[in-house]
Scaffold this active site. Structure first.
Site, PDB file in Angstrom:
ATOM      1  N   SER A   1       0.851  -1.189   0.000  1.00 62.21           N
ATOM      2  CA  SER A   1       0.000   0.000   0.000  1.00 62.21           C
ATOM      3  C   SER A   1       0.886   1.238   0.000  1.00 62.21           C
ATOM      4  O   SER A   1       2.073   1.171   0.359  1.00 62.21           O
ATOM      5  CB  SER A   1      -0.887   0.003   1.252  1.00 62.21           C
ATOM      6  OG  SER A   1      -1.560   1.237   1.416  1.00 62.21           O
TER       7      SER A   1
ATOM      8  N   TYR B   1      -3.579  -0.191  10.355  1.00 56.44           N
ATOM      9  CA  TYR B   1      -3.397  -0.472   8.925  1.00 56.44           C
ATOM     10  C   TYR B   1      -1.998  -0.071   8.482  1.00 56.44           C
ATOM     11  O   TYR B   1      -1.315  -0.835   7.778  1.00 56.44           O
ATOM     12  CB  TYR B   1      -4.448   0.268   8.110  1.00 56.44           C
ATOM     13  CG  TYR B   1      -4.393  -0.070   6.631  1.00 56.44           C
ATOM     14  CD1 TYR B   1      -4.892  -1.285   6.167  1.00 56.44           C
ATOM     15  CD2 TYR B   1      -3.847   0.804   5.705  1.00 56.44           C
ATOM     16  CE1 TYR B   1      -4.848  -1.614   4.823  1.00 56.44           C
ATOM     17  CE2 TYR B   1      -3.804   0.498   4.356  1.00 56.44           C
ATOM     18  CZ  TYR B   1      -4.295  -0.714   3.914  1.00 56.44           C
ATOM     19  OH  TYR B   1      -4.239  -1.029   2.583  1.00 56.44           O
TER      20      TYR B   1
END
Length: 268
Positions: free
Chosen positions: A145, A158
């Site tokens: 990501s 996250y």
């Protein structure tokens, strides 16, 4: 006309929706001989099988469980004779929740869930596929990501989980060399069905639920002014899976984030 991945056999986790589904479609377009689609969404992987016929096999399972990965590898080898590429893609999001919004109990529950899916699931995939990928001199590709590099790419859980994925890519590239290449793709904010965690009551919430509102939030955050779609990232998975076009690439996370890393620190 030949494709970039002619005659390869692949596994894709989190295959039913979003980036996983886009990767499955591109791999099909680029000539894979067979693909095993892994997801908890039985209807989603069934739809893939219906669309692609005998070139797709499905495993309905949870990436937190060893049996799901073991079954995927066994299915690939028994059905298609080998395994050339494994894509670890299944994940969950925390919708930017800061540490201050957790209780001790909710933090433990949420951390157990997100790390089990976003990190342990990736390690289990590596463990399950190592032997078959070594035999084929194949590749392992993870969905990282923008949050693998940028603190603003999600909440504390996250971001830390995706930083961990970058560490996995680098360490496994070292461990699996010279036989297996290990790389990743780092998407930016994307209009997908990426969902939140059961532990936080977010399981029915997804990034792309309100596409117009989500796009309006995403566009100003990157220099290319893109509200990215899952298809925008799929080509990088093809590149990294291609023995011809990325045979010297390992230990890398290729960002596909609209240029977040070159944002100005002040308007100009």
């Amino acid at each position: 006309m030949s494709g970039w991945l002619d005659d390869q056999v692949a596994i894709v986790t989190g295959a039913a929706t979003g980036i996983g589904r886009a990767v499955v479609q591109r791999f099909m377009d680029e000539g894979v001989r067979g693909l095993v689609a892994v997801d908890r969404d039985a209807a989603g992987v069934a739809a893939l099988a219906e669309a692609h016929g005998d070139r797709i096999r499905t495993v309905v399972g949870d990436v937190r469980e060893w049996a799901s990965h073991e079954s995927a590898v066994a299915t690939a080898v028994s059905t298609f004779g080998r395994l050339d590429v494994a894509v670890g893609n299944a994940g969950v999001f925390d919708f930017h929740r800061p540490l201050a919004r957790y209780t001790p109990e909710s933090l433990v529950a949420a951390m157990d869930e997100i790390y089990a899916i976003n990190v342990r699931g990736y390690l289990l995939l590596a463990l399950a596929t190592r032997e078959a990928l070594t035999q084929s001199r194949g590749s392992l590709i993870y969905t990282g990501s923008v949050a693998s590099h940028e603190a603003g790419g999600g909440g504390v859980l996250y971001v830390s989980s995706k930083h961990a994925v970058l560490g996995l890519i680098r360490r496994l590239a070292l461990e699996f060399a010279p036989d297996v290449r290990v790389n990743g793709v780092g998407p930016g904010a994307t209009l997908t069905e990426l969902r939140g965690m059961d532990a936080l009551g977010q399981a029915q919430r997804s990034l792309g639920a309100d596409r117009e509102a989500s796009a309006a939030r995403i566009v100003p955050t990157n220099p290319l002014r893109l509200a990215q779609e899952a298809d925008d990232h799929a080509g990088l998975y093809v590149l990294l899976a291609s023995r011809r076009d990325s045979r010297a690439v390992t230990g890398q996370l290729m960002l596909s984030d609209g240029g977040v890393g070159v944002r100005p620190i002040a308007p100009f």
